[in-house]
Design an enzyme around this catalytic site. Sequence first.
Site, PDB file in Angstrom:
ATOM      1  CG  ASP A   1      -2.183   0.792   1.002  1.00 39.77           C
ATOM      2  OD1 ASP A   1      -3.227   0.482   1.582  1.00 39.77           O
ATOM      3  OD2 ASP A   1      -2.105   1.777   0.231  1.00 39.77           O
TER       4      ASP A   1
ATOM      5  CD  GLU B   1      -6.729   5.535   2.829  1.00 36.44           C
ATOM      6  OE1 GLU B   1      -6.464   5.938   1.693  1.00 36.44           O
ATOM      7  OE2 GLU B   1      -5.885   5.021   3.569  1.00 36.44           O
TER       8      GLU B   1
HETATM    9  C1  GLC Z   1      -4.279   4.334  -0.053  1.00 37.44           C
HETATM   10  C2  GLC Z   1      -5.190   3.140   0.166  1.00 37.44           C
HETATM   11  C3  GLC Z   1      -5.220   2.169  -0.987  1.00 37.44           C
HETATM   12  C4  GLC Z   1      -4.952   2.895  -2.286  1.00 37.44           C
HETATM   13  C5  GLC Z   1      -3.536   3.456  -2.227  1.00 37.44           C
HETATM   14  C6  GLC Z   1      -3.180   4.254  -3.483  1.00 37.44           C
HETATM   15  O1  GLC Z   1      -3.668   4.711   1.143  1.00 37.44           O
HETATM   16  O2  GLC Z   1      -4.989   2.386   1.355  1.00 37.44           O
HETATM   17  O3  GLC Z   1      -6.507   1.554  -0.975  1.00 37.44           O
HETATM   18  O4  GLC Z   1      -5.075   2.005  -3.384  1.00 37.44           O
HETATM   19  O5  GLC Z   1      -3.324   4.264  -1.086  1.00 37.44           O
HETATM   20  O6  GLC Z   1      -3.958   5.419  -3.550  1.00 37.44           O
END
Ligand code: GLC
Length: 649
Positions: free
Chosen positions: A328, A534
């Site tokens: 991530d 988030e």
């Molecule tokens: C974010 C998320 C993930 C996403 C990534 C790229 O923090 O946790 O779901 O795909 O970053 O944006």
Amino acid sequence: MAGAPRAPILLILFLCIIWTSTVMLMVTATSAESSSSVEENCTMMMKYKDPKQPINIRMKDLMSRMTLAEKIAQMTQIDRASATPEVMRNYSLGSLLSGGGSLPMTNANVEDWVKMVNEFQKGSLSSRLGIPMLYGIDAVHGHNNVYKATIFPHNVGLGVTRDPDLVKRIGAATALEVRATGIPYVFAPCIAVCRDPRWGRCYESYSEDHKIVQQMTEIISGLQGELPTNSTNGVPYVAGKNKVAACAKHFVGDGGTTEGINENNTVIDWHGLLNIHMPAYYNSIIKGVSTIMVSYSSLNGVKMHANYDLVTRFLKDTLKFRGFVISDWAGIDKITTPVKANYTYSVQAGISAGIDMVMVPFNHTEFIDILTGLVNDNVIPMSRIDDAVRRILRVKFTMGLFENPLADLSMVDQVGSQAHRDLAREAVRKSLVLLKNGNNTDSPLLPLPRNPNRILVAGTHANNLGYQCGGWTISWQGLSGNNHTSGTTILNAISTAVDPSTEIIYSENPEADFVKSAKLSYAIVVVGEFPYAETAGDNLNLTIPEPGLSTISNVCESVKCVVILISGRPLVIEPYLSSMDALVAAWLPGSEGQGVADALFGDYGFTGKLARTWFRTVDQLPMNVGDSHYDPLFPFGFGLTTQPVLGSS
Ligand code: GLC
């Protein structure tokens, strides 16, 4: 810089050039056939560039040519904001991304996106081996970063539909809009099984029930294309230029974190993990998902980004996943507490656990230098690097990226097309859940009469496209207002649905006295949560934010009212239910508000059934269907229905 080519390769290339020149000199009237045969001979010298070669041969040939620096670069992904075409050429980085809201410019149009992606790609193609980069983006409810793209309902609403064919069609439409902008890779679907609505990402989850989440993995077939019947299990698959590589996320157990605290710890035994959080990964791998993203969360105290047992021994060795595993956003940095306290350890732990590509996402030189050092010091074996690069190249070769690395403008009309908006409108209709329709003594309020004399439309969410789309829309956290993208607000939809003779009064938060004196036939109150994404969405009390509760009270105490709740999850509603004549859970419907009006006025019936338990109080949480102690306000699977009004649509 990319490492100096090894002597044999240089010699081969030198001989190739000499040979070509000699042939050209010897044959004065070179025919098309002879020059193409020379070209073919040269390509034969570089089998990885020959699409007629089997993918395994191409992968083996290319890897035999790659330096350690080029291999590690392929494992590196950075945000577009940190990249230039020169960086892509000099390092041959494997991938770029747009993080939430990372756009070429505000209100960038399709041409702007294609131009940006192509410029980076041309940099990659001019690198020593010309390996194309893979550009990824969070298209999690349509191509949601892009101005005027179709915004579909978030997963919390799609799970209500229990309609795999619908989500497959949504996946196919999303793939077309994403490809139109030159992008071949999406960080979707989120297949989290949200077990506590206090989690800020619960709206990204289709359901608390893994069986619904498993059904919804059909979106992968829409995004990537249907896996050919003779495919090998676990091998990634993307059916060409109208499809995109998908990403099942976040592996594993993200939706089970304690008290819904984002990126926290999921405490569960092996049986529970395999029964609740793992099944949708089986379906995703069977469908040929190209990539899987690791969760920020921990499992029983072990960070998933450092979890060798689950990422390598289970996902890769047991489930035979053959695509690539991606971290991530700065996910390996969070292996330590505090974040990035020991980056060398984070790189070692993450790569050793089985992560193949790291979403760094800014300082690529730091990551590359540290990983190079770990390999040169024999801390990380070359076999781990080769496994990662092989998986990355397998996805790139499978999806035809070497043959079609650059985009054109041939699909511009796909973005926000009427066909896609109609599909989104269908999804909105099917995602609505009718929780109350008339009090016991009264006849049902819905479907609403179309030609009342005067109605009130009230609430902060009645005329706000940003609110009805929610987070992950144009910006990471979502926005307020109607000028950030295009679509139809619920107020606009109501205005179109009622008879032209009907007077509509609109007020975000009307005073009770005004409502009392307005001589209204009925009122529609649209309130709910303001956009979030988030951790910003973590919420322990789950009340309807003000002024929503005031609006409900001011309006519903003196006129027949239907409340439409715009939210990423169930909220505390029991204390206010008796004041409402009808209640609709609309979740986060996206850009096509007409879908709400279609059901309100009877063009279509309400059909949705809760895919999440609707609790009475937050003290009950977590509470999920099947729990021994289960006392919800509205149980999982609940939903009232109405019949379409004949002749109305
Ligand atoms: C974010 C998320 C993930 C996403 C990534 C790229 O923090 O946790 O779901 O795909 O970053 O944006």
